[in-house]
Design an enzyme around this catalytic site. Sequence first.
Site, PDB file in Angstrom:
ATOM      1  N   ASP A 319       0.920  -1.248   0.027  1.00  0.00           N
ATOM      2  CA  ASP A 319       0.164   0.097   0.006  1.00  0.00           C
ATOM      3  C   ASP A 319       0.955   1.162   0.091  1.00  0.00           C
ATOM      4  O   ASP A 319       2.225   1.030   0.214  1.00  0.00           O
ATOM      5  CB  ASP A 319      -0.873   0.122   1.071  1.00  0.00           C
ATOM      6  CG  ASP A 319      -2.203   0.914   0.925  1.00  0.00           C
ATOM      7  OD1 ASP A 319      -2.101   1.807   0.180  1.00  0.00           O
ATOM      8  OD2 ASP A 319      -3.107   0.464   1.618  1.00  0.00           O
TER       9      ASP A 319
HETATM   10  C1  NOJ Z   1      -3.955   3.882   0.123  1.00  0.00           C
HETATM   11  C2  NOJ Z   1      -5.072   2.844   0.165  1.00  0.00           C
HETATM   12  O1  NOJ Z   1      -5.162   2.014   1.455  1.00  0.00           O
HETATM   13  C3  NOJ Z   1      -5.380   1.978  -1.013  1.00  0.00           C
HETATM   14  O2  NOJ Z   1      -6.582   1.304  -0.963  1.00  0.00           O
HETATM   15  C4  NOJ Z   1      -5.064   2.560  -2.347  1.00  0.00           C
HETATM   16  O3  NOJ Z   1      -5.277   1.718  -3.389  1.00  0.00           O
HETATM   17  C5  NOJ Z   1      -3.670   3.363  -2.280  1.00  0.00           C
HETATM   18  N1  NOJ Z   1      -3.720   4.395  -1.129  1.00  0.00           N
HETATM   19  C6  NOJ Z   1      -3.533   4.119  -3.656  1.00  0.00           C
HETATM   20  O4  NOJ Z   1      -4.174   5.261  -3.762  1.00  0.00           O
END
Ligand code: NOJ
Length: 770
Positions: A319
């Site tokens: 993430d």
């Molecule tokens: C953080 C989020 O937790 C995740 O779900 C997302 O895909 C990423 N940011 C990218 O935007």
Amino acid sequence: MFNRFYRLKWMFAQWACSCVWCPGFSRSWSRWKGIFASWILSPLLIAITAGQSSAQTATMSDQEIESKVQQLLARMTLAEKLGQLQQVEGTWIGNVRPEQIELARKDLLGSVLFVHGAANTIELQHVAMTESKLKIPILFAFDVIHGYRTIFPVPLGDAASWDPGVVERADSIAASEASAAGVRWTFAPMVDIARDPRWGRIVEGSGEDPFLGAAMAAAAVRGFQGTNIGCPGKILACAKHFAAYGAAEGGRDYNNSEVSERTLREVYFPPFKSAVDAGVGSFMSAFEDLDGVPCTANSFLLKDVLRDEWHFRGIVVSDWNAVNELISHGVAANGKDAAGLALNAGVDVDMVSRLYSQYGEQLVADGNVSADTIDQSVARVLRAKYKLGLFDRPYADEAIEKATLLSPENRAAARELAARTFVLLKNDHNTLPLNRTLKSIAVIGPLADDAQSLIGPWSGDGRAADAVTLLAGIRAKAPRAKIAYAKGCDVSGDSRAGFKLAIKAARKSDFTILAVGESAEMSGEATSRSSIDLPGQQLALIQAIHALGKPYAIVLMNGRPLSIDWIATSSPAILETWFAGTEAGNAIADTLFGDADPCGKLPVTFPRCAGQAPIYYDHKNTGRPPGSGKDFSGYSDIPWTPLYPFGYGLSYSQFKLSNLQLSAARIPRDGTMGVGVDVENVGARAGDEVVQLYIHDLVASVTRPVDALIGFECVSLQPGESRHVDFVLGPQELGFYNQAMRFVVEPGKFDVMVGDNSQNGLKSSFEVTP
Ligand code: NOJ
């Protein structure tokens, strides 16, 4: 000029896919043939060559891809390999940053996050394809969560349809729009089970139940990826966030989760496993610390379970900045440690922390990470690029993008699908549907004309300006009625200054529609709330309208279960509409006026108040079962029961279940049991009912939930029509993990319930023999 050549390739790949691989695509062929016709005069020879080559991509065997991947790997330096594992962010609005141009030129950029739109992606891709040594296309990633430009209902709403077909169709359209805009990797579906309405990200998933969640996860993967991801219009899906991110303690986003292996396997894993079985191309590791080991460094999750048990061969991406956050978690002393931990745990791609490219060479030189680990991760990225057909057709096309985004067909689908996600929570005295002869309607509430909230918290490239508000939808639906609009109050805040106008509008109208709930930014990432009450002065506004004694209905818009005890008791009608997307206003108007039947069911329990969280229907019985009083598991100030149970939802029609039959009174452990039931539409209108099957294993070597959903079917019935519905249960449905964590079916008695929600249905029982 390069673009014309690739457009030809794209069109021929479309043709190859629609003929050979994707029968569903033939329907959309007519959409593309106009574009095709405009290029028919292009040189025949180029066209044939391009067509052959593209059709090859759509059908390239795993072996051919493997050999291409190995050839490429052999030509790459370690720095270039680490470049493939690097994902760098563009601007929020989708533009390329100068840093990315430089990295692409040097073959140091595998994928990019946020850069979207045909023009933007072409700009950067052109550098990678013409100015670099290796000419490896860049994979453009974006959070296409519930639509790209045409926005569909939020995933929690989609799940309320209890119809995997709704999810598949919405995500298939989202994929076609995203890929037309150059995006070939979405970070969706989010398949986290969530049982705590305080957690803002409950909006992004399919709710509380592993069985429903698994069905929706597979549907989303089919929608995004199709049967062949190399077909134009298909994109790489990503099952996230692995794992148990939704179990954040206190419902506080990013917080630790303490979950036993049994609960992981029974509750949190099934949607992920289902995504793997459906062929999902990527996984995202979760942010949180799971039982002392952050998921980004968790080799039990990423290796033992994902790779070894489930045989997942796709990409694992971290993430956002999660590799770097291993330092804050306190398991890495510095960036180098963090990169080493994540690489060795099985995270292939580093989203934005840049630590793999910064420290990867040192880690390999020191022997902390093996060259083979890097090669395997790079091979996964390259494989995905080949499978997507990116080497052959690296560019988006602005003409195709223009023809695809927000097309009339896509808008029509958004309207139709949105209506299938609404849940009718209450409808005293058939308050709804509305009579078409109404002469005057008051449309009141802070969300009645709020386009931004309708497109929800993860709206891709969706624009509020394209969204139809409830007010606009009602105006279009009832052109002859006098519509009085008053906001009444804001979603939050203390002011009641707008009440006077709202009361005046309601007083002089035949009927009042009250749109209340949360604004979109109150849901989603980092939006946990300690209270799930209607925020601000909204309840007071409802009470002021209620006091007029005139007919009204509540339209709820929200991304989480809300505590609505007062309105559930006092208001005549409540329609839950979530955040329903670009066509929300039209879809809600269709439903309020009876052109669409509300057929959704709650995918998540609605508690009476936040103090009941976490709350879910498939709880354990405990030694002192739920109830009130000293020897029961309950509360001294409120009932322990929810306000609305999982699976609940009314229709404008009525349905009757009868004739529950089991195929046998007993079955052996490895046998199967047939469960049949009749469902009849006993109302006066056509409608849909979701027939739900639950079981309870009464005595087992580990405690079992009081109810567990193991089957459902959505049935459309005309008035007076009845249908027989059959389910088959086998070891998969009857089994569980015993004390040794082995999946077993134990002999004993099972209760069966077939109903219209988790608390109401016909009951029977059977026995599993030794
Ligand atoms: C953080 C989020 O937790 C995740 O779900 C997302 O895909 C990423 N940011 C990218 O935007």
